[in-house]
Structures are given as structure tokens and as C-alpha cells.
Design an enzyme around this catalytic site. Structure first.
Site, short mmCIF file in Angstrom:
data_model
loop_
_atom_site.label_atom_id
_atom_site.label_comp_id
_atom_site.label_asym_id
_atom_site.label_seq_id
_atom_site.Cartn_x
_atom_site.Cartn_y
_atom_site.Cartn_z
N HIS A 306 1.94 -35.45 -38.21
CA HIS A 306 2.47 -35.82 -39.55
C HIS A 306 3.93 -35.09 -39.66
O HIS A 306 3.86 -33.89 -39.30
CB HIS A 306 1.54 -35.80 -40.75
N ASP A 363 -3.73 -42.33 -41.01
CA ASP A 363 -4.24 -43.68 -40.23
C ASP A 363 -5.22 -43.66 -39.33
O ASP A 363 -5.75 -44.69 -38.80
CB ASP A 363 -2.87 -44.13 -39.54
N1 ACO Z 1 0.94 -37.60 -29.64
C1 ACO Z 1 1.14 -36.62 -28.80
N2 ACO Z 1 2.20 -35.71 -28.89
C2 ACO Z 1 2.86 -35.69 -30.18
C3 ACO Z 1 2.21 -36.65 -31.06
C4 ACO Z 1 1.14 -37.48 -31.07
N3 ACO Z 1 0.72 -38.28 -31.96
N4 ACO Z 1 2.89 -36.30 -32.19
C5 ACO Z 1 4.07 -35.48 -32.05
N5 ACO Z 1 3.80 -35.04 -30.85
C6 ACO Z 1 4.64 -33.80 -30.06
C7 ACO Z 1 5.92 -34.28 -29.52
O1 ACO Z 1 6.03 -35.25 -28.42
C8 ACO Z 1 6.57 -33.27 -29.63
O2 ACO Z 1 6.22 -32.52 -28.41
P1 ACO Z 1 7.42 -31.28 -27.79
O3 ACO Z 1 7.56 -30.36 -28.73
O4 ACO Z 1 6.63 -31.03 -26.39
O5 ACO Z 1 8.70 -32.38 -27.34
C9 ACO Z 1 6.02 -32.39 -30.93
O6 ACO Z 1 4.80 -33.05 -30.57
C10 ACO Z 1 6.75 -32.70 -32.07
O7 ACO Z 1 6.88 -34.07 -32.53
P2 ACO Z 1 8.13 -34.79 -33.28
O8 ACO Z 1 8.34 -36.24 -32.82
O9 ACO Z 1 9.15 -33.93 -33.60
O10 ACO Z 1 7.36 -34.83 -34.73
P3 ACO Z 1 7.78 -35.92 -35.95
O11 ACO Z 1 7.43 -34.80 -36.89
O12 ACO Z 1 9.19 -35.97 -35.69
O13 ACO Z 1 6.82 -37.07 -35.84
C11 ACO Z 1 5.08 -38.55 -36.32
C12 ACO Z 1 5.81 -37.14 -36.76
C13 ACO Z 1 6.08 -39.47 -36.28
C14 ACO Z 1 4.11 -38.87 -37.21
C15 ACO Z 1 4.50 -38.29 -34.89
O14 ACO Z 1 3.64 -37.24 -34.89
C16 ACO Z 1 3.86 -39.36 -34.28
O15 ACO Z 1 4.49 -40.15 -33.74
N6 ACO Z 1 2.48 -39.68 -34.48
C17 ACO Z 1 1.88 -40.83 -34.14
C18 ACO Z 1 2.04 -41.86 -35.14
C19 ACO Z 1 1.48 -41.85 -36.24
O16 ACO Z 1 0.28 -41.60 -36.22
N7 ACO Z 1 1.98 -42.37 -37.24
C20 ACO Z 1 1.49 -42.02 -38.65
C21 ACO Z 1 2.26 -41.12 -39.49
S1 ACO Z 1 1.47 -40.90 -41.06
C22 ACO Z 1 2.00 -42.32 -41.96
O17 ACO Z 1 2.80 -42.98 -41.93
C23 ACO Z 1 0.98 -42.49 -43.17
#
Ligand code: ACO
Length: 428
Positions: A306, A363
Site C-alpha cells: 500500500h 483488497d
Molecule cells: N508484489 C511484489 N512486489 C511489490 C508489490 C507487490 N504487490 N508492491 C510493491 N512491490 C515492490 C516493488 O516492486 C518495489 O520493489 P523495489 O524496491 O525492489 O523496486 C517496492 O516494493 C516498492 O514498490 P512501489 O511500486 O514503489 O510501491 P508504491 O507505494 O508505489 O505502490 C501499490 C503501492 C500500487 C499498492 C503496490 O504495492 C502494488 O502494486 N500492489 C499490488 C496492487 C494492489 O494490491 N493494489 C491495491 C492498493 S489498495 C487500494 O487501492 C484500496
């Protein structure tokens, strides 16, 4: 503590005020930065940017705190209903009995679709995505409410809010009925908000669906937990549109479009698709997690991580408990839930996820609970939209009521071509 921030630029020092929120969050007010220095700030994805001051929802992502108008989400989940929570979110206080009765009556008055609006449905192909239908219908609704294009008093806003919250429920259920080729079911006046939605979803002309209190409660809970979440992608979109003084219907329709994406509201669908993929592929959960960690074709563990919650998502705690109770009571044995449980275990003990603070978000569990209620996956994001309406309306209201509100217009750092000459067609 200093209440200013000093920035050194090109050998000159500039002071900017520090703004303090009611929960002591600190922000540097750089609204005069460009005028005074010629510089702007750059913050891709807005992770460090406060786009507004808001009095609706408070989140502390490190401590896993979520409060609507100061009331902890745990207390609302235990004691409130979706309709009461909607009133709290929009008007800032828990409704008095008279406020509740008036708003409930408005919801009932507004639950039918205008017959001409029903005709719009027949223009959509049966396999149309319900989010496309929902955003189109929200805009179409405004055509029938010309007096609500400009809202100048509290009563009109209350009527508009009731219209949106009530009719979106009817439209959502109708879009499902159309997708399965069943006749649209009229709402009933003797049912409460959630029971009525379940009735319109699952009754058929020769057999009434009777919602059990457990299912109605689970739906209430789901909607309460989604009612607002401060400046997320869809709410920021609503505020962006509202800032141009667009009407509340158009602003909420834009929110629906923003919510549609798999990284936002579409994530609960993506969770079920991921679980289904693992089941059908016969791959072990550990293998799937390894693929995610290898960042194979941008694969992510859907339902994990998140932008704001870096410890736990308080909504997922509540929903997990409710899902466990409901599944036990309904005696449901779903192979996808088995995979979900394994995934949760593997990810929560894996250093990749621990180091990056990636925990199950709302979610991850909401898909489970919706599935148990019999809601098809194609409707999951619509359910999220239904829940988020109070938050969108409250944020629209905040912009609308603020005499100092300005149109939202971020800037950019241009990185394209420098000046180029036009090349005539025959020389390209
Ligand atoms: N699975 C695997 N790796 C992940 C995930 C994940 N779900 N989420 C983040 N990461 C990793 C990224 O690859 C990144 O790794 P790195 O440092 O090696 O490059 C690190 O964690 C940071 O990720 P960011 O993309 O910078 O995190 P951000 O805060 O931008 O994204 C988000 C948050 C979009 C929710 C992300 O965690 C994601 O895509 N999750 C899956 C989708 C999801 O469940 N969305 C629902 C959000 S809640 C809502 O809308 C109610």
C-alpha cells in the site's frame, strides 16, 4: 520547534511557513516557491505532496490508523451502518435520529431509475464492463437532475447525495442483471440499503432472495471500510474535476474511471484472478511467490502493499476477521481461499515482503468476502465504487464549500525535444 523552513537556492535563502495538522503532521507550504524563486518541486506519483487541507479522513500509515471525522474505523465497523457512516463522512458528524430518518426517506424516494434512464441500459452490450456502465450512467443521471447542476444550499446537496448513493446501487444491480440476461428487479421500500441491493442482485421474478442478517452485515462492513481513504487516486481525481467547478455527478463519474484500474479499485478483481491462475496452473504458492520476487514481467502479488500503510492496513484486519467468521458460519469450502491462506503465510514470512513492508491490503480479503456473498468478480470494483461514494461526495463538498478553492493545475518539468523545425511531408 521552528515553524518555518529555510531553503537555500542559488546562494539565496528563502523561508517558507510550516503547516501543522490537527494530528501534528507537518508540511512545508511552498505555494509561493515559484513566484519567489522560479523553481517548482518535482514529486513523481505525489508520494510527498499534500494536495490540499482536508478535515474528512485521517490516516497514519505507520501505525495503521484510519479515522473518519475523528472516529476510528474499528468503532464504526462494530457499531455503525453504511448509510450512517456515509452521513458522517459527508456532513462531518454522526446523524441525529431526525437526520437519519430524513436521509433514509430520501434514499427510498430516489431508489428507482427514471424510465428513460432504464432505456440507456438497453444500449449497452450485455458483456459491457459494469464500471463503464456505472460511469456513463452517473453522467447520464445528471441529465435528469438539471436543478442539481449548481448546488447552492445544504438541502440540494443532501438530495443530490441521496440520489447518487441510492441510484448507483440500483444501477449497479441492474448492470449485473443485464450481464446475466435476467430482468431488472425493482427495489423494495421495506428493505434497508444493503438488503435492497442484495434483493436487486439476486431476486428473480419467480423467487425472492431473502438476505440473511450475516450477509447484510458483511456488506455493510465492506461498504463502511471503503467509504473514504483520503487523497487516493480516485478521490484526487474527483477533487481535480470538482476544482473546475464541475457538478457532483460528473466529478463522481470521473472517480469511477480512476477506480477502474488494477492498481486501485481493480485490485480486488486482480486478487481473485491471481488465485485462479495459481489454481489452474497447478503451480505451488512458493513458486508463484518466487516469480513475483524475480519481478518476472512486472508480476506483483496482488492485494499486497500500500502506498500509505507500511505496517498493516487496519481495514484488512477487520475484513479478515469478518471473512473468517462468515465463511465458518456459511460452511464454505473454496479452493481459492485455501490458496489465499497459503499465500498470506508465505508472503508474511518472506524477507522480500518484510523488507519492503508489503502486507495484505483490504483488497486481499475483500475479494474473499464478496465471493462468499455470491457477488461475481466482474462486480467487485463496482462494489468498491458504491462504498467510496460518500468519500467522493464529501471531497467534492469540501472543494465546493471552500471560498478560496482554485482550479487544480500541477506543473511539470519538460524533458522533450528542444525547439525543432517543421519538416515538410516530402522530406520525412
Ligand atoms: N508484489 C511484489 N512486489 C511489490 C508489490 C507487490 N504487490 N508492491 C510493491 N512491490 C515492490 C516493488 O516492486 C518495489 O520493489 P523495489 O524496491 O525492489 O523496486 C517496492 O516494493 C516498492 O514498490 P512501489 O511500486 O514503489 O510501491 P508504491 O507505494 O508505489 O505502490 C501499490 C503501492 C500500487 C499498492 C503496490 O504495492 C502494488 O502494486 N500492489 C499490488 C496492487 C494492489 O494490491 N493494489 C491495491 C492498493 S489498495 C487500494 O487501492 C484500496
Amino acid at each position: 520547534m521552528s515553524h518555518t523552513c529555510r531553503i537555500e537556492l542559488d546562494g539565496k535563502s528563502h523561508e517558507f511557513p510550516v503547516v501543522k495538522g490537527t494530528e501534528n503532521e507537518l508540511a512545508i507550504d511552498i505555494s509561493t516557491l515559484r513566484d519567489r524563486t522560479g523553481y517548482i518541486t518535482l514529486d513523481d506519483g505525489y508520494g510527498n505532496t499534500g494536495s490540499c487541507k482536508s478535515a474528512i479522513t485521517y490516516i497514519d500509515g505507520d501505525q495503521g490508523i484510519l479515522r473518519y471525522r475523528g472516529i476510528p474505523i474499528e468503532q464504526l465497523a462494530e457499531n455503525s451502518s453504511f448509510v450512517e457512516t456515509a452521513q458522517l463522512v459527508i456532513w462531518g458528524k454522526l446523524p441525529s435520529p431526525a437526520d437519519r430518518d430524513r436521509f433514509s426517506a430520501l434514499l427510498t424516494q430516489n431508489q428507482m431509475m427514471h424510465e428513460s434512464l432504464r432505456n440507456h441500459f438497453h444500449g449497452f452490450p450485455p458483456n459491457a464492463h459494469p464500471m463503464a456502465i456505472l460511469s456513463a450512467m452517473l453522467n447520464a443521471m445528471s441529465c435528469y437532475e438539471p436543478e442539481m447542476m449548481e448546488i447552492d444550499d445544504d438541502q440540494t446537496l443532501e438530495r443530490a447525495a441521496a440520489r447518487i448513493i441510492s441510484k448507483v446501487r440500483t444501477v449497479a444491480a441492474a448492470s449485473y442483471k443485464m450481464s446475466v440476461g435476467q430482468p431488472l428487479i425493482y427495489p423494495r421500500t421495506d428493505y434497508k440499503y444493503c438488503e435492497n441491493f442484495l434483493h436487486m442482485m439476486f431476486s428473480i421474478p419467480y423467487k425472492d432472495y431473502e438476505p440473511t442478517p450475516e450477509v447484510a452485515r458483511a456488506l455493510n462492513l465492506f461498504l463502511i471500510l471503503h467509504a473514504d481513504h483520503e487523497q487516493n487516486c480516485s478521490t484526487s481525481t474527483v477533487r481535480m474535476v470538482a476544482s473546475s467547478q464541475a457538478n457532483v455527478f460528473a466529478s463522481c463519474a470521473a472517480g469511477v474511471c480512476a477506480l477502474w484500474g488494477p492498481l486501485h479499485g481493480g485490485a480486488n478483481v486482480a486478487v481473485i484472478e491471481m488465485l485462479e491462475f495459481i489454481r489452474q496452473s497447478g503451480m505451488s504458492v512458493a513458486d508463484y511467490v518466487s516469480r513475483v520476487k524475480a519481478k518476472d514481467s512486472k508480476l506483483r502479488l496482488m492485494g499486497f502493499g500500500h502506498r500509505v500503510y507500511k505496517n498493516f492496513d487496519p481495514r484488512s484486519k477487520i475484513l479478515k476477521m469478518a471473512a473468517d467468521q462468515m465463511l465458518a458460519k456459511m460452511n464454505i469450502n473454496d479452493p481459492l481461499l485455501e490458496i489465499a491462506g497459503q499465500l498470506e503465510q508465505v508472503a508474511l514470512s518472506d524477507p522480500y515482503f518484510i523488507e519492503r513492508k508489503l502486507y495484505p491490503n483490504v483488497d486481499f480479503y475483500s475479494g474473499t468476502i464478496l465471493r462468499a456473498m455470491g457477488i461475481p468478480v466482474s462486480m467487485f470494483t463496482v462494489m468498491f465504487a458504491m462504498g467510496r461514494l460518500p468519500g467522493w461526495i464529501a471531497n467534492w463538498k469540501e472543494i465546493h464549500d471552500d471560498p478560496k478553492s482554485r482550479i487544480y493545475r500541477p506543473r511539470q518539468v519538460y524533458v522533450g525535444n528542444t525547439i525543432q523545425g517543421f519538416v515538410p511531408k516530402h522530406l520525412r
